[in-house]
Every structure is written in structure tokens, then in C-alpha cells.
Design an enzyme around this catalytic site. Structure first.
Site, short mmCIF file in Angstrom:
data_model
loop_
_atom_site.label_atom_id
_atom_site.label_comp_id
_atom_site.label_asym_id
_atom_site.label_seq_id
_atom_site.Cartn_x
_atom_site.Cartn_y
_atom_site.Cartn_z
NE ARG A 1 9.80 6.58 8.53
CZ ARG A 1 8.86 6.30 7.61
NH1 ARG A 1 9.04 5.29 6.77
NH2 ARG A 1 7.77 7.03 7.54
CG ASN B 1 8.28 -1.92 0.58
OD1 ASN B 1 7.65 -1.98 1.64
ND2 ASN B 1 8.92 -0.83 0.22
CE1 TYR C 1 8.88 5.31 2.87
CE2 TYR C 1 7.26 7.09 2.90
CZ TYR C 1 7.77 5.93 3.44
OH TYR C 1 7.19 5.38 4.56
CB ALA D 1 1.53 0.40 6.82
CD GLU E 1 10.08 -7.14 5.98
OE1 GLU E 1 9.62 -8.22 6.38
OE2 GLU E 1 10.27 -6.17 6.72
CG HIS F 1 10.95 -1.97 4.98
ND1 HIS F 1 9.60 -1.88 4.73
CD2 HIS F 1 11.15 -3.13 5.64
CE1 HIS F 1 9.01 -2.94 5.25
NE2 HIS F 1 9.93 -3.73 5.79
N PRO G 1 0.79 -1.23 0.00
CG PRO G 1 -0.18 -1.15 2.10
CD PRO G 1 0.50 -2.09 1.15
CG ASN G 2 -0.27 4.33 1.25
OD1 ASN G 2 -1.25 4.85 0.72
ND2 ASN G 2 -0.32 3.78 2.45
NE ARG H 1 3.82 6.76 1.43
CZ ARG H 1 4.14 5.58 1.91
NH1 ARG H 1 4.78 4.71 1.14
NH2 ARG H 1 3.83 5.25 3.12
C1 DQA Z 1 8.03 1.29 3.97
C2 DQA Z 1 8.08 1.50 5.51
C3 DQA Z 1 6.71 1.29 6.13
O1 DQA Z 1 6.76 1.51 7.53
C4 DQA Z 1 5.72 2.28 5.52
O2 DQA Z 1 4.43 2.04 6.05
C5 DQA Z 1 5.71 2.25 4.04
C6 DQA Z 1 6.99 2.18 3.34
C7 DQA Z 1 9.39 1.59 3.32
O3 DQA Z 1 9.58 1.13 2.19
O4 DQA Z 1 10.23 2.31 3.88
O5 DQA Z 1 4.67 2.36 3.40
O6 DQA Z 1 7.71 -0.07 3.73
#
Ligand code: DQA
Length: 142
Positions: free
Chosen positions: A108, A75, A23, A78, A99, A101, A10-11, A18
Site C-alpha cells: 500500500r 493491531n 478490509y 495507523a 502485530e 494487519h 483506531p477505526n 470501512r
Molecule cells: C491496518 C493498516 C494500517 O495502515 C491502517 O491505518 C489501519 C488498518 C490493517 O489492519 O491493515 O487502520 O492496521
């Protein structure tokens, strides 16, 4: 032909627009183009999926259980921090999952310090921006 699958949660479709201070300004397309080039040098194919929906990610993970899929780069956004359903799907499938990020989640908010998915992954790469996807990709050829 060997295949690597990249799943973004998501996102992450908003990458580049964003929270750019966290990011960065590059979009998923830019990351996809670099991985396609890398895949070419490794003589394998790479497929990309992004969804804002937990069930889609689980369905795609299930579809990664094929002989030619040598690795999955995930990835989960959240969902990382609370999705036992995604964790179970990672544990259920054949190929190793790495995984990724983009941000350093450990630097954070405290709710980002825990990943419920990392314990069933081959490894975790955090804090290297979009380059983290390339590092994860290369990890399948070590
Ligand atoms: C993320 C880190 C997560 O905590 C966050 O909710 C994201 C992006 C990252 O790639 O740094 O959406 O996965």
C-alpha cells in the site's frame, strides 16, 4: 487459566463497513467469535479491547503484564506507523506481542511500509485478512 488479549486501535471498530475493498465485509465481532472458539480448544481465555485513543491502548498494554497473560495480539491501526509511545509500552511489558494487519501494508502507500512497533514485537502477520488474528493466536502455542 492462560489468557490472550486482543487489542485493536483506531477505526477498526468500523470493520465490515470501512473501505471494504481493502478490509473486507466481516466485522470485529466475527473475528472475536472465531477466536473465542479457538481459545476454547486451547483451554485459555481471550479478552478483546478496541479504542480510537492512543492512551487507552497504552493503558491496556500495561494491564497485560500479568502472569496468566501468555500473549497479546495488537493491531495498532495507523498508530503502527508513528506511535513511539505504543512502541515503548510494548517494550515495557512482559508478554510477547504479535502485530497484526488485516491488509498487506507493504503493498500500500509508502507511509504504511514502516512499523515503529514491529521491532519490539515477537512477530508480525500482514495481509491475511481477519484470519491473521487466528494465526497470531496460534503462534502463542508453537
Ligand atoms: C491496518 C493498516 C494500517 O495502515 C491502517 O491505518 C489501519 C488498518 C490493517 O489492519 O491493515 O487502520 O492496521
Amino acid at each position: 487459566m492462560k489468557r490472550i488479549v486482543v487489542l485493536n486501535g483506531p477505526n477498526l471498530n468500523l470493520l465490515g463497513k470501512r473501505e471494504v475493498s481493502i478490509y473486507g465485509t466481516d466485522s470485529l465481532k466475527e473475528m472475536e467469535n472465531s477466536l473465542k472458539q479457538l481459545a476454547h480448544t486451547k483451554n485459555c481465555t481471550v479478552d478483546f479491547f478496541q479504542s480510537n485513543h492512543e492512551g487507552d491502548i497504552i493503558d491496556w498494554l500495561h494491564q497485560c503484564s500479568t502472569e496468566e497473560t501468555i500473549g497479546v495480539i495488537l493491531n495498532p491501526g495507523a498508530f503502527t506507523h508513528y506511535s513511539y509511545a505504543i512502541r515503548d509500552a510494548v517494550a515495557a511489558i512482559q508478554p510477547p506481542v504479535v502485530e497484526v494487519h488485516i491488509s498487506n501494508v507493504h503493498a500500500r502507500e509508502s507511509f504504511r511500509h514502516q512499523s515503529v512497533i514491529a521491532p519490539v514485537c515477537k512477530g508480525q502477520i500482514v495481509g491475511f485478512g481477519l484470519k491473521g488474528y487466528e494465526l497470531a493466536f496460534l503462534s502463542f502455542f508453537l
